[in-house]
Motif scaffolding. Structure first.
Motif, short mmCIF file in Angstrom:
data_model
loop_
_atom_site.label_atom_id
_atom_site.label_comp_id
_atom_site.label_asym_id
_atom_site.label_seq_id
_atom_site.Cartn_x
_atom_site.Cartn_y
_atom_site.Cartn_z
N GLU A 154 13.04 -7.58 -8.07
CA GLU A 154 12.74 -8.95 -7.63
C GLU A 154 13.81 -9.89 -8.17
OE1 GLU A 154 8.61 -11.04 -7.45
OE2 GLU A 154 9.46 -11.53 -9.41
N ALA A 155 14.28 -10.77 -7.30
CA ALA A 155 15.30 -11.75 -7.69
C ALA A 155 14.81 -13.15 -7.35
CB ALA A 155 16.62 -11.46 -6.98
N VAL A 156 15.00 -14.07 -8.26
CA VAL A 156 14.69 -15.48 -8.04
C VAL A 156 16.01 -16.24 -8.14
CG1 VAL A 156 13.53 -17.50 -8.94
CG2 VAL A 156 12.31 -15.33 -8.84
N THR A 157 16.38 -16.90 -7.08
CA THR A 157 17.69 -17.54 -7.02
C THR A 157 17.55 -19.04 -6.81
OG1 THR A 157 18.62 -15.53 -6.02
CG2 THR A 157 19.93 -17.55 -5.86
N MET A 158 18.06 -19.82 -7.76
CA MET A 158 18.11 -21.27 -7.64
C MET A 158 19.50 -21.67 -7.16
SD MET A 158 16.19 -22.86 -11.01
CE MET A 158 16.56 -24.57 -10.58
N MET A 159 19.55 -22.41 -6.06
CA MET A 159 20.82 -22.90 -5.52
C MET A 159 20.81 -24.42 -5.61
SD MET A 159 21.26 -20.39 -2.23
CE MET A 159 21.99 -18.76 -2.46
N ARG A 189 13.30 -14.95 0.90
CA ARG A 189 12.34 -15.92 1.41
C ARG A 189 12.52 -17.24 0.66
NH1 ARG A 189 8.33 -15.60 4.85
NH2 ARG A 189 6.52 -17.00 4.75
N LEU A 190 12.77 -18.32 1.39
CA LEU A 190 12.89 -19.64 0.78
C LEU A 190 11.48 -20.15 0.48
CD1 LEU A 190 15.23 -22.51 1.69
CD2 LEU A 190 12.82 -23.00 1.49
N VAL A 191 11.24 -20.53 -0.77
CA VAL A 191 9.90 -20.95 -1.15
C VAL A 191 9.82 -22.45 -1.46
CG1 VAL A 191 9.20 -18.68 -1.98
CG2 VAL A 191 10.29 -20.27 -3.57
N ILE A 192 10.95 -23.11 -1.75
CA ILE A 192 10.91 -24.56 -2.00
C ILE A 192 12.28 -25.15 -1.73
CG2 ILE A 192 11.62 -24.63 -4.43
CD1 ILE A 192 8.50 -26.44 -3.20
N ASP A 193 12.29 -26.37 -1.18
CA ASP A 193 13.53 -27.08 -0.89
C ASP A 193 13.29 -28.55 -1.21
OD1 ASP A 193 15.77 -28.32 0.15
OD2 ASP A 193 15.65 -27.39 2.13
N SER A 194 14.02 -29.08 -2.18
CA SER A 194 13.77 -30.46 -2.59
C SER A 194 14.19 -31.47 -1.52
CB SER A 194 14.50 -30.77 -3.91
OG SER A 194 15.91 -30.72 -3.74
N ALA A 195 15.02 -31.04 -0.56
CA ALA A 195 15.41 -31.94 0.53
C ALA A 195 14.36 -31.97 1.64
CB ALA A 195 16.76 -31.52 1.10
N ASP A 196 13.50 -30.97 1.68
CA ASP A 196 12.47 -30.86 2.72
C ASP A 196 11.18 -30.40 2.05
OD1 ASP A 196 11.09 -30.73 5.06
OD2 ASP A 196 12.29 -29.11 5.96
N PRO A 197 10.51 -31.32 1.33
CA PRO A 197 9.41 -30.91 0.45
C PRO A 197 8.20 -30.33 1.16
CG PRO A 197 9.49 -33.29 0.66
CD PRO A 197 10.73 -32.77 1.31
N GLU A 237 22.08 -23.55 4.19
CA GLU A 237 22.64 -24.87 3.91
C GLU A 237 21.74 -25.60 2.91
OE1 GLU A 237 24.65 -27.95 6.74
OE2 GLU A 237 22.56 -28.62 6.51
N VAL A 238 22.37 -26.12 1.87
CA VAL A 238 21.66 -26.92 0.87
C VAL A 238 22.18 -28.34 0.96
CG1 VAL A 238 21.13 -27.22 -1.57
CG2 VAL A 238 21.42 -24.91 -0.63
N LYS A 239 21.28 -29.27 1.20
CA LYS A 239 21.70 -30.66 1.37
C LYS A 239 22.26 -31.21 0.06
CE LYS A 239 20.15 -33.57 4.13
NZ LYS A 239 19.44 -34.61 4.91
N ASP A 240 22.98 -32.31 0.18
CA ASP A 240 23.53 -32.95 -1.00
C ASP A 240 22.40 -33.38 -1.92
OD1 ASP A 240 23.31 -36.24 -0.10
OD2 ASP A 240 23.32 -34.72 1.48
N ARG A 241 22.63 -33.25 -3.22
CA ARG A 241 21.69 -33.62 -4.28
C ARG A 241 20.36 -32.89 -4.14
NH1 ARG A 241 23.60 -37.97 -1.57
NH2 ARG A 241 25.18 -39.27 -2.54
N ALA A 242 20.42 -31.63 -3.75
CA ALA A 242 19.19 -30.88 -3.51
C ALA A 242 19.26 -29.51 -4.18
CB ALA A 242 18.95 -30.72 -2.01
N VAL A 243 18.07 -28.93 -4.38
CA VAL A 243 17.94 -27.60 -4.94
C VAL A 243 16.96 -26.81 -4.08
CG1 VAL A 243 16.17 -28.43 -6.54
CG2 VAL A 243 17.27 -26.26 -6.97
N VAL A 244 17.27 -25.53 -3.87
CA VAL A 244 16.35 -24.64 -3.18
C VAL A 244 16.08 -23.44 -4.08
CG1 VAL A 244 17.20 -25.33 -0.91
CG2 VAL A 244 18.13 -23.28 -1.99
N LEU A 245 14.92 -22.85 -3.91
CA LEU A 245 14.58 -21.63 -4.61
C LEU A 245 14.26 -20.55 -3.59
CD1 LEU A 245 14.06 -20.59 -7.59
CD2 LEU A 245 11.63 -20.70 -6.97
N VAL A 246 14.95 -19.44 -3.74
CA VAL A 246 14.80 -18.31 -2.82
C VAL A 246 14.38 -17.09 -3.63
CG1 VAL A 246 15.95 -16.80 -1.17
CG2 VAL A 246 16.51 -19.25 -1.23
N VAL A 247 13.37 -16.40 -3.14
CA VAL A 247 12.89 -15.18 -3.80
C VAL A 247 13.27 -13.99 -2.95
CG1 VAL A 247 10.87 -13.92 -4.60
CG2 VAL A 247 10.98 -16.41 -4.87
#
Length: 700
Positions: free
Chosen positions: A639-644, A664-672, A684-694
């Protein structure tokens, strides 16, 4: 009232304070330098002293006596006789009524008058003069208490540190505007465990409620004269008694009921406690208790001039925890709150002060730490230190002993600077979100020792961090001179409120990115109450004196569409933290363990999916960062958890580093509000944003 006897029986030197045994009350008070000690009894209103007794015995520097037929509810105080020699550190004045340091309940409030000082205020001799006025009319009185609460069935949640999510809130401000609570209960413990409060805390995934000080405290004279109030409560008068303003019906039972209800909901209760100083201020301050009982023992004095107090706290005095009786009082107080109120932990204000061995500087092996770590009650609780004060060598982050967690201001500052887009943040930011191993990975400590926060009561709330570049503390009456001048904040184009939708969109995204950083990093997250719905203090970063709507929770804001959407984002983050063990890893990850060949437990990449080289880490313009954590599950899967994270001002396409997991993308701070979805080899990760992918991949 039963007629009082002519004299006291000898009684016992233990326990300290007043103790009802069914037949009478034992009184015991410590003083190493007093010559005699008097017990003063007051009629039920506290206005008139009706009897005075000399405590007949002194054992091991404890004065004691027993009053037959006395009952709970009796009001009392002490008067200490001894030398008045301020130049030697002695300030005994029997004209001053003294509150019992072990009082578990207090009747009345301090009424400010110059008679509260042991010296003549305004005298040309200053504190070397002597004041003969009786201070009793202006002093609160101690109350004899008894009784036991039925704790049967209460179970402490005992939430593991790695699963803990702390919510810092003010005991009054949290419910003062809660319309569902009865008017007389708002702002008190009676409303703290209201079903609506508990439901909100449970919904957003809180496991521990950390309350600002609830010990009885004094309203500063200066603030009262300015029409303000000591809202935060960092001005302790009595370490065993609850603050009366937080009791709707005047009983400590309200606290016990609230704790029991919170426990039933799976929520621990942590108290912010202030044992580094008292409300008596400097040598020019009033005499409430400690100064009059034994100034030379209770307070640290300037080494070559005991007339003056050491001021490592910025409040005028510093308790001397190197003295065994002072240390005993602190430990007894903590044990009282742990056993009588079932409190689950403590956050120690200016914890470095407590770890100073006299004037010899901070020592992680000091008596304070040793006592707490060996105590069979206290060492089972959550212990958190604020690891700094203003004394010499006062910044000790990471240097506390095992068993203690510490507020990590480096996490706060790095997170704010990173999402503000400051240059050169990548190495520092990476260290903080990976649990600050550089600070805490010693003596078998764990990542939970780092209490990560982006905001706290001391400073601006999150909504203001993204809306103001300067502080706006004019309401505090100090011409905006108070409070920190550098908040590492950004207004994104307008100071304060704005109708510009572009600015507001950026602010909201940055706020969500900070919340995601807080809750998806290694360490113990502490959320400032109100940040989950956008509470504002209109730029004030030092609201200690604002006991008004500026500081109180607006529950209508929580229920608004915007407030509900933000709190729902927080709910999703805490759910992710609970579900994925890698997000809340209980051990430090150093990138030195191969889960399988070529696959490290933690690894770092850029937006191209390539390992960061030394030059990349040193590139001040690098604003993209990928942190991947990996583990092998019990069923053999990887299992891998990746913060971008994209702290730049432009959207970036991030490519996933090998191997090719099912992602699987589980959270995106640009699209809550975006649902979880499968993603391919890049995103694609928007400016000033973080996504978490599992990601998961089945392997033998």
């Amino acid at each position: 009232m039963t007629p009082l006897p002519d004299r006291l029986a000898p009684g016992s030197p233990y326990p300290l304070g007043s103790t009802f045994d069914g037949l009478g009350v034992n009184f015991a008070v410590f003083s190493a330098h007093a010559e005699t000690m008097e017990l003063c009894i007051f009629e039920p209103t506290g206005r008139r002293e009706i009897r005075r007794y000399e405590l007949p015995e002194v054992t091991d520097e404890v004065f004691h006596g027993y009053l037959p037929e006395a009952r709970p509810g009796l009001l009392y105080g002490f008067r200490a006789h001894g030398p008045y020699r301020p130049e030697e550190g002695h300030r005994f004045n029997p004209n001053k009524l003294l509150l019992d340091p072990y009082a578990k309940k207090i009747h009345g409030q301090v009424r400010w008058t110059d008679a509260l000082h042991s010296y003549r205020v305004g005298s040309r001799r200053g504190d070397l003069s002597f004041d003969r006025r009786d201070s009793a009319p202006a002093m609160p009185k101690a109350v004899v208490t008894t009784g036991a609460f039925d704790w049967r069935g209460d179970r402490r949640p005992n939430t593991p540190w790695s699963e803990t999510v702390i919510y810092e809130a003010h005991p009054k401000g949290l419910t003062q505007l809660l319309e569902e609570a009865p008017v007389n209960e708002r702002g008190t413990f009676a409303a703290l465990s209201h079903p609506k409060v508990i439901a909100h805390l449970q919904r957003i995934g809180v496991t521990a409620l950390e309350l600002l000080p609830v010990h009885a405290f004094v309203q500063d004279r200066r603030l009262q004269e300015m029409g303000l109030a000591n809202y935060w409560g960092y001005n302790t008068l009595a370490f065993f008694a609850p603050e009366g303003r937080y009791l709707a019906y005047g009983s400590g039972e309200e606290i016990r009921i609230a704790v029991r209800r919170l426990h039933a909901a799976g929520i621990e209760v942590i108290l912010d406690v202030v044992y580094n100083h008292t409300a008596e201020g400097s040598e020019l301050g009033p005499t409430f208790n400690f100064r009059g009982l034994d100034n030379r023992t209770y307070y640290r004095a300037v080494e070559d001039n005991p007339r003056y107090c050491v001021n490592d706290t910025g409040t005028g005095n510093t308790l001397d925890l190197s003295h065994p009786r002072v240390l005993q009082m602190v430990a007894d107080s903590l044990r009282h709150w742990a056993e009588s109120y079932h409190i689950d932990g403590f956050r120690f204000d200016l914890g470095v002060t407590l770890g100073r061995d006299g004037n010899n500087g901070f020592d992680p092996r000091s008596g304070f730490f040793d006592v707490l770590r060996q105590d069979p009650v206290l060492n089972q609780l959550k212990l958190i230190s604020e690891p700094w004060d203003i004394g010499p060598g006062g910044y000790q982050l990471g240097h506390h002993p095992p068993g203690f967690a510490e507020w990590n201001d480096k996490f706060r500052d790095s997170t704010r600077r990173n999402w503000r887009g400051d240059d050169g943040q990548r190495p520092e930011f990476a260290s903080r979100i990976a649990g600050s191993a550089d600070l805490f990975d010693r003596r078998a400590r764990r990542p939970w020792a780092s209490v990560n926060f982006i905001t706290a009561h001391d400073g601006q709330p999150l909504a203001d961090v993204v809306s103001y570049e300067g502080k706006h503390n004019e309401a505090n009456g100090e011409d905006n001179r108070d409070g920190h001048s550098d908040n590492n904040s950004c207004n994104w184009g307008a100071e304060g409120p704005t109708d510009d939708p572009k600015i507001q969109e950026i602010r909201d995204r940055v706020a969500r990115s900070m919340l995601a950083t807080l809750l998806l990093s290694l360490g113990t997250p502490m959320l400032l109450g109100g940040d989950e719905f956008g509470r504002t203090q209109h730029g004030n970063n030092n609201a200690y004196a604002q006991d008004n709507a500026l500081s109180w929770f607006d529950w209508s804001q929580i229920e608004s569409d915007r407030g509900h959407a933000l709190s729902d984002f927080v709910r999703r983050l805490t759910a992710i933290r609970r579900y994925y063990p890698l997000v809340r890893a209980g051990h430090f990850l150093h990138g030195e363990v191969e889960v399988e060949p070529g696959l490290l437990d933690i690894d770092w990449f850029d937006e191209r999916g390539e390992h960061l080289s030394d030059a990349d880490w040193e590139n001040a313009q690098g604003k993209a960062l990928v942190m991947r954590r990996v583990r092998r599950c019990e069923d053999g899967r990887i299992e891998a958890v990746t913060m971008m994270m994209n702290a730049s001002h432009e959207p970036l396409v991030f490519r996933f580093p090998p191997p090719g997991f099912a992602r699987r993308l589980v959270i995106d701070s640009a699209d809550p509000q975006a649902p979880e979805r499968d993603v391919g080899d890049e995103i694609e990760v928007k400016d000033r944003a973080v996504v978490l992918v599992v990601g998961t991949e089945a392997r033998a």
